[in-house]
Scaffold this active site. Sequence first.
Site, PDB file in Angstrom:
ATOM      1  CD  GLU A   1      -0.254  -4.290   3.412  1.00 13.06           C
ATOM      2  OE1 GLU A   1       0.101  -4.813   4.470  1.00 13.06           O
ATOM      3  OE2 GLU A   1       0.395  -3.421   2.840  1.00 13.06           O
TER       4      GLU A   1
ATOM      5  CD  GLU B   1       1.108  -2.903   7.929  1.00 14.33           C
ATOM      6  OE1 GLU B   1       1.485  -4.082   8.080  1.00 14.33           O
ATOM      7  OE2 GLU B   1       1.166  -2.298   6.843  1.00 14.33           O
TER       8      GLU B   1
ATOM      9  CD  GLU C   1       3.883  -6.067  11.346  1.00 15.65           C
ATOM     10  OE1 GLU C   1       3.128  -5.267  10.752  1.00 15.65           O
ATOM     11  OE2 GLU C   1       4.619  -6.869  10.738  1.00 15.65           O
TER      12      GLU C   1
HETATM   13 ZN   LIG Z   1       5.454  -4.361   7.020  1.00 10.15          ZN
END
Ligand SMILES: [Zn+2]
Length: 959
Positions: free
Chosen positions: A231, A369, A403
């Site tokens: 990410e 996450e 998370e």
């Molecule tokens: Zn976050």
Amino acid sequence: MSCVGAQRLSSLLSLSSPSSVSRLRSRAARTKTARSAMPPTRASAGDNVLCRAVAEDKPGRTPLITLEGGRQMSYVKCSCSKCRGLVMCGDKQLLPSAVTPQHYDLSLAPDLEAFTYTGVCTVQLLVSEPCDAITFHAKDLAISAGVLVDAAGVERTNPGGPDVLYGEEKQETATVALSAPLTAADIGTVVTLRLEFTGELNDKMAGFYRSAYPAPDGSGETRYLAVTQFEPTDARRCFPCWDEPALKATFGMTLTVPDDRVALSNMPEKAVVKDAAGGKKTVTFETTPVMSTYLLAFCVGEFDHIEDTTPEGVTVRCWTPVGKSEQGRFALDTAVGSLSFFGEYFDNAYPLPKMDMIAVPDFSAGAMENWGLVVYRASLMLFEEGKTPTNAKQSIGYVVGHELAHQWFGNLVTMEWWSQLWLNEGFATWVGWRAMDHLYPEWKVWSQFLTNEQSMGLGLDSLRSSHPVEVPIQSAGQVNEIFDAISYSKGSCVIRMLEAHLGEETFRAGMRAYVARHAYGNAGTTDLWQALSEVSGQDVAGLMSCWTSQTGYPILSVAAHEAEGTVTVTQRRYLASGPASLTEEEASAQWKVPLGAFGLPGVLDTPEATFPLPPHAAGTALKLNVGQTGFYRTVYDDASRAALKVALPTMEEVDRVGLVSDAFACGAAGYAETTAALELLSAYADAGEESYVVWSEIASGLGGLVSAFFEQPEEVVAGLRGLGAELFAPLVERLGWEGVAGEDYQTTRLRQLAVSRSLAFEHPAAVAEARRRYDLYLGGDIAAMPADIKGAVFASALRQGGAAELAQLQTLYAAAESQLEESLLLGAMGAGRDATTILAALEFNMTDAVRKQDGGAIVGAASGSRVGRRVVWDWVRANWDGVDAKFGGGGVSSGLTRVIGASCGGLASEEDAAAIEAFYVPKEIEGAARTVSQAAEAVRARAARLERDAAPVAVWLTK
Ligand SMILES: [Zn+2]
């Protein structure tokens, strides 16, 4: 992604680099959609410039939204197929939409010694338009073969191929040409693209990267594990893919790794094939649910683990460095509790069969996450009773909750595009706190929410160079800039405000409807408001759009007219640079503000309103924003303020926090006198204030003042120090230096705060006691240094000492047994009071002894001190190439951004602001443009504060 650490250290923000935008081609330009005529546009300071520019260029096609009061919002009614309505799609950089991925089979074989890997990625693509080439994301990859086979098994690429064309560097794409194009006849069929490639296991903490650790056998050898951080846009650094959050697919992972290593991925292991001769094994994992590329994850290394099962039957495992598995116990327990809590809260059970959580030695942000495989910075997962400070334990709990909240908010239901990042992060932040409130009620997290999220959100959003919660995002480079206090903190605050307005039950019902409706899909803000409107029967979008679509927030001014029995409340935008600096447009901004006051109507939706003064009991006073759930500031007239001061002992804790917080903020920005905030402090002390959270807010208000005054005359600085010491030293005297068995959690936190503030304000008795304990500790008396005060005592010893203490801290650092201990020591190393010691610490920061992920620790601490601030700024400029080489080049939460913010954010003159821009702007550092413009603006605001405050505060201190 989580952000304890990352978010707090980084990301002030604004101008996107012109070059990074204009060189990019948009999806529109390539696919001849209705938007193909849009000119390249670029965001700049202020709100929604991107979309406004589009709207003005094409009048009549992109309607503006007219808000109450006539103000027009500049959102694009987007016609692209992905947006489905009102989102700020604008000119975002999307891949051509001729084919979309349905399923990936990805095989990777990492070489943990040569730091390379080979890969094969086979993608099933659904054809929706004719095309003569297939374009996908790829960055830093060498593609050696690319074959596309159609539904009938016929190759459509050049058999002599591959014909691979790489896009311009910033496009981060590659294209495979088709010798037999896909035609209308292929629409609706699934074709298969097989790509072979090689990549590097980089050291940038982005993509598929390596992380060093000492061999568990004690040989002193350095070994490497490999782990992913995708990410927002680094999946493309690892394998060729369609790296956009809306392009969800299923994934079948295969890893070929050394036989003696642990291999993990999102899903459980399906099969293991051993190659005994080669010392390798090939691990295949179960196919994932349909999900976005940025959530794919895998990891190869040496780990121990412990495990547990939730009441719902999900296996949860915590993976730690070898020999440290018990340090994962607290995170494991929190994870089990959180998964159950969220399953119930969202009325939607966790859909994967397992949850792995892993602590890695090098990690850029706080945690990530990834669905079913959450990766943590070691200090945010590993806990040791008696060794981990109380505040660090709470951070671990919070990050785990955050998370795991993402497993629903983000992973199961994903934002349409990065402009909606706040949907992921604001909600995970808010619901992460909610989970902590459920699991650890003694932490009283909603009070702490004010001093954490709310103060960070209000702080950043007081700058013009802030941005709306929903922000136009065009390119990969811009995404990294918005993992900031707006997306996380303001996002979570406006959600909390809405929950307070709608009621807890109604709000939860809306959440459940939203998650059920969009599970395994993508959704935007309007979808959420839709669900909440349905369950509440209220116009939620109408209420909330002013909070999510415009930058900033209001300050409410309260003027009571006792004689007439009325009270007048007015709203205007709060700016750090003060009310006089509001432009006409800024002055006309309006919000729908929940008043939160007994006896007043619910929402103020006009610039000004006068109400009958509500009756109130003797000893109480009219206070707005009761409960502090509103995201705004309040300033009172003199009489109202005096009444509130008297009423202080009758107020709830959160309101006592809010009162002092608003008082300092109004002083800092010139909406009231700073001396009025200082006057208030004695009222708290006289009332025998005992709340940790209230004192924490007082410390932060006073800290902001001390920070702005760092170059004021010595007697003024000493006066402020004396004031701080006078407030906090009595708390230390009362609470002592060591905890008592079974004591209240809040008492423990208050002691920790009081000791650290007494030492920072240099109270002589505290300083002497710290030194005594420091010497005992160096002499081997470990018990003299309780974990909660360790960092502050180390820092005090160095502050009052010099080269000898720095050397001692470096020795302790080399012997530290945990990353948390390392962080405490690095922070302390930056606490020197003379330039020589500070420079020596900064040089140490450049050695290999300091991990890249910790690059901001010494710089941040050093720039917090009076002398250090200029030393750091001069040093960073003089050593820029080295700093850039060591900390640059990463993805999200880049260490470089943190260093940049720390290098200059604390300065306080117009000349400094100009110097910041002159130094950083021409460098066009990707992902740092907002940090730079926000730093410069904050510096200018501080300079304006000094103009107003320096004289009256100096006079006040001598009284
Ligand atoms: Zn976050």
